[in-house]
Structure formats: structure tokens, C-alpha cells
Design a protein around this motif. Structure first.
Motif, PDB file in Angstrom:
ATOM      1  N   ARG A  73      28.401 -12.139  25.926  1.00 30.84           N
ATOM      2  CA  ARG A  73      29.338 -11.017  25.806  1.00 30.84           C
ATOM      3  C   ARG A  73      29.025 -10.341  24.482  1.00 30.84           C
ATOM      4  N   ASP A  74      29.187  -9.037  24.458  1.00 24.50           N
ATOM      5  CA  ASP A  74      28.869  -8.313  23.220  1.00 24.50           C
ATOM      6  C   ASP A  74      29.833  -7.155  22.988  1.00 24.50           C
ATOM      7  N   ASN A  75      31.072  -7.328  23.453  1.00 25.71           N
ATOM      8  CA  ASN A  75      32.043  -6.236  23.347  1.00 25.71           C
ATOM      9  C   ASN A  75      33.373  -6.679  22.734  1.00 25.71           C
ATOM     10  N   PRO A  76      33.330  -7.301  21.564  1.00 23.37           N
ATOM     11  CA  PRO A  76      34.604  -7.733  20.972  1.00 23.37           C
ATOM     12  C   PRO A  76      35.415  -6.539  20.480  1.00 23.37           C
ATOM     13  N   THR A  77      36.710  -6.767  20.357  1.00 21.47           N
ATOM     14  CA  THR A  77      37.559  -5.724  19.776  1.00 21.47           C
ATOM     15  C   THR A  77      37.379  -5.713  18.264  1.00 21.47           C
ATOM     16  N   LYS A  78      37.784  -4.620  17.671  1.00 16.02           N
ATOM     17  CA  LYS A  78      37.731  -4.519  16.211  1.00 16.02           C
ATOM     18  C   LYS A  78      38.581  -5.624  15.586  1.00 16.02           C
ATOM     19  N   ARG A  79      39.732  -5.914  16.174  1.00 17.18           N
ATOM     20  CA  ARG A  79      40.608  -6.972  15.633  1.00 17.18           C
ATOM     21  C   ARG A  79      39.936  -8.333  15.686  1.00 17.18           C
ATOM     22  N   HIS A  80      39.150  -8.593  16.733  1.00 12.09           N
ATOM     23  CA  HIS A  80      38.434  -9.868  16.824  1.00 12.09           C
ATOM     24  C   HIS A  80      37.381  -9.965  15.725  1.00 12.09           C
ATOM     25  N   LEU A  81      36.647  -8.874  15.509  1.00 15.19           N
ATOM     26  CA  LEU A  81      35.643  -8.892  14.441  1.00 15.19           C
ATOM     27  C   LEU A  81      36.293  -9.043  13.071  1.00 15.19           C
ATOM     28  N   GLU A  82      37.430  -8.390  12.885  1.00 12.20           N
ATOM     29  CA  GLU A  82      38.146  -8.536  11.609  1.00 12.20           C
ATOM     30  C   GLU A  82      38.594  -9.986  11.405  1.00 12.20           C
ATOM     31  N   ALA A  83      39.044 -10.620  12.481  1.00 16.39           N
ATOM     32  CA  ALA A  83      39.475 -12.014  12.369  1.00 16.39           C
ATOM     33  C   ALA A  83      38.292 -12.926  12.054  1.00 16.39           C
ATOM     34  N   LEU A  84      37.162 -12.702  12.709  1.00 14.22           N
ATOM     35  CA  LEU A  84      35.970 -13.496  12.405  1.00 14.22           C
ATOM     36  C   LEU A  84      35.527 -13.290  10.957  1.00 14.22           C
ATOM     37  N   ALA A  85      35.527 -12.032  10.528  1.00 19.65           N
ATOM     38  CA  ALA A  85      35.145 -11.728   9.142  1.00 19.65           C
ATOM     39  C   ALA A  85      36.071 -12.432   8.160  1.00 19.65           C
ATOM     40  N   GLN A  86      37.362 -12.402   8.446  1.00 18.48           N
ATOM     41  CA  GLN A  86      38.331 -13.066   7.576  1.00 18.48           C
ATOM     42  C   GLN A  86      38.080 -14.571   7.541  1.00 18.48           C
ATOM     43  N   PHE A  87      37.858 -15.167   8.697  1.00 17.12           N
ATOM     44  CA  PHE A  87      37.637 -16.614   8.750  1.00 17.12           C
ATOM     45  C   PHE A  87      36.409 -17.020   7.937  1.00 17.12           C
ATOM     46  N   PHE A  88      35.306 -16.278   8.123  1.00 21.51           N
ATOM     47  CA  PHE A  88      34.049 -16.654   7.472  1.00 21.51           C
ATOM     48  C   PHE A  88      33.879 -16.029   6.087  1.00 21.51           C
ATOM     49  N   HIS A  89      34.871 -15.254   5.640  1.00 18.45           N
ATOM     50  CA  HIS A  89      34.840 -14.648   4.303  1.00 18.45           C
ATOM     51  C   HIS A  89      33.648 -13.722   4.113  1.00 18.45           C
ATOM     52  N   VAL A  90      33.433 -12.853   5.093  1.00 19.11           N
ATOM     53  CA  VAL A  90      32.413 -11.815   4.984  1.00 19.11           C
ATOM     54  C   VAL A  90      33.081 -10.475   5.255  1.00 19.11           C
ATOM     55  N   PRO A  91      32.510  -9.383   4.773  1.00 19.53           N
ATOM     56  CA  PRO A  91      33.088  -8.072   5.101  1.00 19.53           C
ATOM     57  C   PRO A  91      32.887  -7.786   6.588  1.00 19.53           C
ATOM     58  N   VAL A  92      33.839  -7.126   7.213  1.00 23.63           N
ATOM     59  CA  VAL A  92      33.742  -6.832   8.643  1.00 23.63           C
ATOM     60  C   VAL A  92      32.511  -5.969   8.933  1.00 23.63           C
ATOM     61  N   ALA A  93      32.069  -5.190   7.968  1.00 22.12           N
ATOM     62  CA  ALA A  93      30.878  -4.364   8.153  1.00 22.12           C
ATOM     63  C   ALA A  93      29.627  -5.214   8.419  1.00 22.12           C
ATOM     64  N   TYR A  94      29.652  -6.484   8.057  1.00 22.65           N
ATOM     65  CA  TYR A  94      28.529  -7.388   8.332  1.00 22.65           C
ATOM     66  C   TYR A  94      28.132  -7.337   9.801  1.00 22.65           C
ATOM     67  N   PHE A  95      29.095  -7.156  10.686  1.00 26.83           N
ATOM     68  CA  PHE A  95      28.817  -7.213  12.118  1.00 26.83           C
ATOM     69  C   PHE A  95      28.183  -5.949  12.678  1.00 26.83           C
ATOM     70  N   PHE A  96      28.372  -4.803  12.032  1.00 26.51           N
ATOM     71  CA  PHE A  96      27.853  -3.583  12.644  1.00 26.51           C
ATOM     72  C   PHE A  96      27.131  -2.641  11.703  1.00 26.51           C
ATOM     73  N   ASP A  97      27.052  -2.927  10.436  1.00 25.62           N
ATOM     74  CA  ASP A  97      26.319  -2.099   9.486  1.00 25.62           C
ATOM     75  C   ASP A  97      25.049  -2.848   9.090  1.00 25.62           C
ATOM     76  N   ASP A  98      23.893  -2.283   9.419  1.00 30.31           N
ATOM     77  CA  ASP A  98      22.634  -2.985   9.174  1.00 30.31           C
ATOM     78  C   ASP A  98      22.404  -3.305   7.705  1.00 30.31           C
ATOM     79  N   ASP A  99      22.712  -2.366   6.809  1.00 33.38           N
ATOM     80  CA  ASP A  99      22.515  -2.619   5.382  1.00 33.38           C
ATOM     81  C   ASP A  99      23.437  -3.734   4.897  1.00 33.38           C
ATOM     82  N   GLN A 100      24.713  -3.650   5.274  1.00 31.29           N
ATOM     83  CA  GLN A 100      25.673  -4.686   4.873  1.00 31.29           C
ATOM     84  C   GLN A 100      25.294  -6.019   5.519  1.00 31.29           C
TER      85      GLN A 100
END
Length: 158
Positions: A73-100
Motif C-alpha cells: 500500500r502506498d496511500n497513507p493519510t497525512k495524519r498517518h504520516l504525521e503519526a509515524l514521523a512523531q513516533f520515529f522523531h523525524v520531520p514529516v517531510a522525510y516521507f515526501f520531500d527528496d532533499d529532506q
């Protein structure tokens, strides 16, 4: 060469050898492989999914997380990505910004390397050495890494 520049070159060289994950699945997998509990054990899908459910109030199952991690699956909601980012202590941009994503991947690679007791021991032993001595050690590592890559290419393991 100043010590901080040499350390950045080593980090850049490590990143050159292993490109940053370019897919959502690859980025999530990298987080699971590198970010660990304080006892160095990996987090389970259920553990992360539970934390994400608590953070968002949305449904978020271990199966869904596994599907995201493996690319099924490759269609998470923004809230799911924010939750993953929060859990792993990374910026949410890690998931969709190539530079970040690339910047965080470099940090994760370094974190993974420092988890290795021998690498950590070498790094700690280098503390207090002159910048020239650190440069010499870095040059030696470059030569050995190049030889191992060439050897791996010659025997088909690279």
C-alpha cells in the motif's frame, strides 16, 4: 582539513555508497531498521501502529503498517504520516520531500553505524586526536572501503 569537514565527507561517502530510500516503503523500512528501542531491539509493527492510533485517533493496524513498509500500500493519510514521523522523531517531510528525505537518511545511516560497537569504539578512540590524525584515519578507511568494493566486484558479491 578541519575535523567537521572530514566527518561530513565520511558521512557523504557513506550516503554515496547506499542511496537514500526513494520510495515511501523504503523510507518507512529504513526507520524500522535504524531507529530502535533503548535496549536496541527493533520496534514491532503492532507497537508502532498502537502509538499511531493513539496519536491520531484513527484506525491504524499493524497489518496496514506492514503493507506500507513493504510497498503493498502506498496511500497513507497525512495524519498517518504525521503519526509515524512523531513516533520515529523525524520531520514529516522525510516521507515526501527528496532533499529532506536524503538528509534524514544520512543521519539514520550514521546512527546505524554508531550502533555497531566496533565503529563506536573507533570513533571514541579518535576523540582528541589532531585534525591531521583524524584525516589520516579517514584516508585509511577510504582505501580499505575501496579495496573491499573492488574485491566484492571481482568475486560477484558487490
Amino acid at each position: 582539513m578541519p575535523e567537521t569537514h572530514r566527518a561530513q565527507e565520511v558521512t557523504d561517502a557513506m550516503a554515496d555508497e547506499k542511496p537514500a530510500p526513494s520510495t515511501l516503503a523504503g523510507r518507512i523500512d529504513a526507520l524500522f531498521r535504524v531507529v530502535r528501542r533503548p535496549n536496541r531491539e527493533p520496534y514491532s509493527h503492532e507497537e508502532v501502529a498502537r502509538a499511531c492510533r493513539e496519536a491520531t485517533g484513527d484506525s491504524f493496524s499493524a497489518t496496514y503498517l506492514w503493507q506500507l513498509r513493504t510497498g503493498r500500500r502506498d496511500n497513507p493519510t497525512k495524519r498517518h504520516l504525521e503519526a509515524l514521523a512523531q513516533f520515529f522523531h523525524v520531520p514529516v517531510a522525510y516521507f515526501f520531500d527528496d532533499d529532506q528525505g536524503a538528509a534524514v537518511a544520512k543521519e539514520l545511516e550514521l546512527l546505524g553505524a554508531l550502533r555497531d560497537a566496533q565503529v563506536r569504539s573507533m570513533a571514541l578512540r579518535a576523540v582528541g586526536l589532531s585534525p591531521e590524525a583524524v584525516g589520516t584515519i579517514s584516508d585509511m578507511i577510504d582505501v580499505i572501503a575501496r579495496r573491499e568494493r573492488e574485491h566484492g566486484a571481482a568475486d560477484g558479491t558487490a
